[in-house]
Design an enzyme around this catalytic site. Structure first.
Site, short mmCIF file in Angstrom:
data_model
loop_
_atom_site.label_atom_id
_atom_site.label_comp_id
_atom_site.label_asym_id
_atom_site.label_seq_id
_atom_site.Cartn_x
_atom_site.Cartn_y
_atom_site.Cartn_z
N LYS A 28 0.83 -1.21 0.00
CA LYS A 28 0.00 0.00 0.00
C LYS A 28 0.87 1.26 0.00
CE LYS A 28 -2.31 2.82 3.45
NZ LYS A 28 -1.11 3.45 4.01
N ASN A 29 2.01 1.21 0.68
CA ASN A 29 2.83 2.42 0.79
C ASN A 29 3.85 2.58 -0.34
OD1 ASN A 29 1.37 3.12 2.98
ND2 ASN A 29 2.98 2.78 4.50
N ARG A 102 -3.52 10.26 1.46
CA ARG A 102 -2.41 11.21 1.57
C ARG A 102 -1.68 11.39 0.24
NH1 ARG A 102 -2.41 13.03 5.92
NH2 ARG A 102 -0.49 14.19 5.74
N CYS A 126 -4.90 8.36 7.79
CA CYS A 126 -5.33 7.99 9.14
C CYS A 126 -5.19 9.14 10.12
CB CYS A 126 -4.52 6.79 9.62
SG CYS A 126 -5.06 5.28 8.84
N ASP A 316 3.43 1.35 11.80
CA ASP A 316 2.21 0.68 11.32
C ASP A 316 2.14 -0.79 11.80
OD1 ASP A 316 1.99 3.09 10.04
OD2 ASP A 316 2.31 2.32 8.03
N VAL A 338 6.63 7.96 16.34
CA VAL A 338 6.42 8.50 14.98
C VAL A 338 5.15 9.37 14.92
CG1 VAL A 338 6.17 7.93 12.53
CG2 VAL A 338 7.65 6.54 13.99
C1 LIG Z 1 0.84 6.39 2.39
C2 LIG Z 1 2.03 6.14 3.24
O1 LIG Z 1 3.09 5.78 2.76
N1 LIG Z 1 1.86 6.30 4.54
C3 LIG Z 1 2.97 5.99 5.43
C4 LIG Z 1 3.87 7.20 5.52
O2 LIG Z 1 3.05 8.28 5.95
P1 LIG Z 1 3.62 9.77 5.83
O3 LIG Z 1 4.48 9.87 4.64
O4 LIG Z 1 2.44 10.69 5.94
O5 LIG Z 1 4.46 9.84 7.16
P2 LIG Z 1 5.76 10.71 7.46
O6 LIG Z 1 6.95 9.82 7.49
O7 LIG Z 1 5.79 11.88 6.55
O8 LIG Z 1 5.44 11.24 8.93
C5 LIG Z 1 6.31 10.96 9.99
C6 LIG Z 1 6.27 12.09 10.99
O9 LIG Z 1 6.71 13.30 10.37
C7 LIG Z 1 5.78 14.35 10.62
N2 LIG Z 1 5.75 15.26 9.44
C8 LIG Z 1 5.65 14.73 8.20
C9 LIG Z 1 5.58 15.55 7.08
C10 LIG Z 1 5.60 16.96 7.28
O10 LIG Z 1 5.53 17.75 6.31
N3 LIG Z 1 5.70 17.44 8.55
C11 LIG Z 1 5.78 16.62 9.65
O11 LIG Z 1 5.89 17.10 10.79
C12 LIG Z 1 4.45 13.61 10.81
O12 LIG Z 1 3.52 14.40 11.51
C13 LIG Z 1 4.88 12.37 11.57
O13 LIG Z 1 5.00 12.67 12.93
O14 LIG Z 1 4.92 6.92 6.45
C14 LIG Z 1 4.48 6.64 7.77
C15 LIG Z 1 5.71 6.41 8.63
O15 LIG Z 1 6.41 5.28 8.24
C16 LIG Z 1 3.55 5.43 7.78
O16 LIG Z 1 3.01 5.30 9.08
C17 LIG Z 1 2.42 5.60 6.79
O17 LIG Z 1 1.74 4.37 6.64
C1 LIG Z 2 -0.91 5.47 8.60
C2 LIG Z 2 -1.13 4.70 7.55
O1 LIG Z 2 -1.44 5.10 6.31
P1 LIG Z 2 -1.72 6.56 5.69
O2 LIG Z 2 -0.42 7.29 5.69
O3 LIG Z 2 -2.14 6.22 4.30
O4 LIG Z 2 -2.76 7.19 6.51
C3 LIG Z 2 -1.02 3.21 7.62
O5 LIG Z 2 -0.92 2.57 6.56
O6 LIG Z 2 -1.06 2.66 8.74
#
Ligand SMILES: CC(=O)N[C@H]1[C@@H](OP(=O)(O)OP(=O)(O)OC[C@H]2O[C@@H](n3ccc(=O)[nH]c3=O)[C@H](O)[C@@H]2O)O[C@H](CO)[C@@H](O)[C@@H]1O
Ligand SMILES: C=C(OP(=O)(O)O)C(=O)O
Length: 448
Positions: A28-29, A102, A126, A316, A338
């Site tokens: 999915k990711n 996202r 989420c 996750d 995280v």
């Molecule tokens: C679709 C997808 O791939 N989702 C995954 C992706 O989410 P996603 O890419 O949204 O997660 P991030 O790694 O960016 O987020 C990690 C942390 O960074 C913070 N942050 C992020 C971006 C930003 O602009 N500012 C900021 O502060 C977030 O609030 C969080 O605390 O990686 C996460 C961490 O492995 C996983 O749990 C999700 O399943």
């Molecule tokens: C947090 C998750 O996904 P998303 O970033 O798509 O919300 C997840 O797959 O558990």
């Protein structure tokens, strides 16, 4: 609660160990991001091992809206995406995609390169923390994009070709790293990204981009160097398997005292999970086609667990494993580093009979960004506890799967509301549950 006019409730009769074989397909990711990458090519791309999940359907709709032709390929789970007509697309109704996932934020770079402008509707995903997107906009500005916040989303413009730049992320964000990759590959000159995320799904995206003609080097210290090129072609790629779904089924095997062979699961991307699984007392056996996970009998052991960016314990994986920890003897400590609000799902487990206490302090190894900031991001799980069936409302994707596991491990019947959300990341989960012998029913509908 209703979804598409049908009752979105699953009745789960617990107490039966899950046993048998299921298969996981592409992650999915990774898959939706590889689909976005197809926008960067001058010709068609082929993506294989694509699961039928809602996040894939959302991106398929968005690509089509932007003029990409998407059709099934020759083999099951294959998508062929042709972006040749993107420039002439008439993009209407993009608002309908607001709040869907996202992924729309990752359209920025490819659309800026192709069209010089982009509109990004509000994001979904989420609800497990604030989930800001400030890093994304900051890096896009560094590439030369202009960003205007509008009522219904963000409007971006690239007055001239985006230029490579030197970027240091404040935190190794998965999404922001992907934003940089998808933007830098066609930017002018070199981009150096430090403190990058290095999750296996990111490596796989880099493989996709390299197949398209990109020049990307990954150092061992979270530095990624991208040398921009003038154009990219299509790709032919088999998506890496979903290590998050695989771990969810592994946790289900442990919590229900079952035995599940997860075809498609791969050791390399799950090493940290496997070490933890072994420490808890779970058994596994790896072969070339997948991994068998089972409860070997006897007592499970309590552990200290801290989630982290890769190669740490993936966040996750946390929620499903916590359900298994309610069956371990002694006190387990879980420190979620995280997301600041990813332990809220435990209150329903407590209603089922679990003993889980949440704390604002950083319990366990290290101090994280959330310590002293009023976030209940550490938990002490005391077990083993006998779980009883309950009425449960699914809060988020992994929390939802955790509730299914808890309901399956519990005595009696649970009503799980909002199961449609699980389709976002788990392909055919209802069929898989039944293949594993789960006693589940949709009220008013015959299953199987
Ligand atoms: C679709 C997808 O791939 N989702 C995954 C992706 O989410 P996603 O890419 O949204 O997660 P991030 O790694 O960016 O987020 C990690 C942390 O960074 C913070 N942050 C992020 C971006 C930003 O602009 N500012 C900021 O502060 C977030 O609030 C969080 O605390 O990686 C996460 C961490 O492995 C996983 O749990 C999700 O399943
Ligand atoms: C947090 C998750 O996904 P998303 O970033 O798509 O919300 C997840 O797959 O558990």
């Amino acid at each position: 609660m209703t979804v598409n006019g049908s009752d979105d409730v699953l009745l789960v009769h617990g107490g039966t160990p899950l046993s048998g074989e299921i298969r996981v397909r592409g992650a999915k990711n990774l898959v939706p991001k590889a689909m976005v990458a197809a926008l960067l090519g001058s010709g068609p791309s082929r993506l294989r091992n694509v699961p039928d999940i809602r996040d894939v359907r959302v991106v398929r709709g968005l690509l089509q809206l932007h003029g990409v032709t998407v059709r099934p390929g020759d083999e099951p789970g294959e998508l062929v995406m042709d972006p040749t007509n993107v420039e002439s697309a008439n993009v209407a109704d993009i608002d309908a995609h607001a709040g869907s996932s996202r992924i729309p934020i990752l359209f920025c770079g490819p659309l800026l390169h192709r069209l010089g402008h982009a509109f990004i509707p509000g994001l979904g995903g989420c609800d497990i923390g604030g989930r800001p997107i400030d890093f994304h906009f900051e890096v896009l500005r560094q590439f030369g994009a202009k960003i205007e916040k509008r009522e219904d989303g963000q409007y971006l413009e690239a007055p001239r070709r985006l230029r490579g730049t030197k970027i240091q992320l404040p935190y190794p964000s998965v999404g922001a790293t992907e934003q940089v990759l998808l933007t830098a590959v066609l930017a002018e000159g070199v981009t150096e990204l430090s403190n990058a995320a290095i999750e296996p799904e990111i490596e796989d995206l880099i493989c996709v981009l390299q197949k398209m003609g990109a020049i990307i080097a990954m150092d061992t210290d979270r530095t990624i160097r991208i040398t921009g090129v003038d154009s990219l072609g299509g790709y032919n790629h088999k998506a890496l398997p979903d290590r998050l779904e695989a771990a969810s089924w592994a946790s289900a095997a442990l919590a229900t005292e079952g035995d599940i062979y997860v075809r498609g699961a791969q050791q390399r991307s799950m090493m940290t999970f496997l070490n933890t699984y072994r420490k808890v007392g779970g058994a596994f056996e790896i072969d070339d086609e997948g991994i068998r996970f089972w409860h070997p009998g006897g007592q499970l052991k309590s552990i200290a667990l801290e989630t982290d960016v890769h190669p740490g314990f993936q966040t996750d994986w946390q929620q499903p494993l916590v359900v298994a920890l309610t069956q371990a003897t002694g006190l387990s400590i879980v420190h979620e580093t995280v997301y600041e609000s990813r332990l809220g799902f435990t209150s329903a487990l407590n209603q089922m009979g679990a003993h889980i206490q949440l704390y604002r302090e950083c319990l366990g190894g290290s101090h994280c960004r959330f310590g002293q900031r009023n976030f209940l991001h550490s938990a002490v799980v005391s077990g083993p506890t006998r779980l009883q069936g309950a009425d449960l409302v699914i809060p988020d994707l992994r929390g939802g799967f955790s509730y299914l596991i808890a309901a399956l491990a519990a005595q009696g019947t649970s009503r799980v509301h909002g199961i449609e959300l699980i389709n976002r990341g788990y392909e055919n989960f209802m069929e898989k549950l039944m293949e594993l012998g789960a006693k589940v029913e949709l009220p008013g509908k015959a299953l199987g």
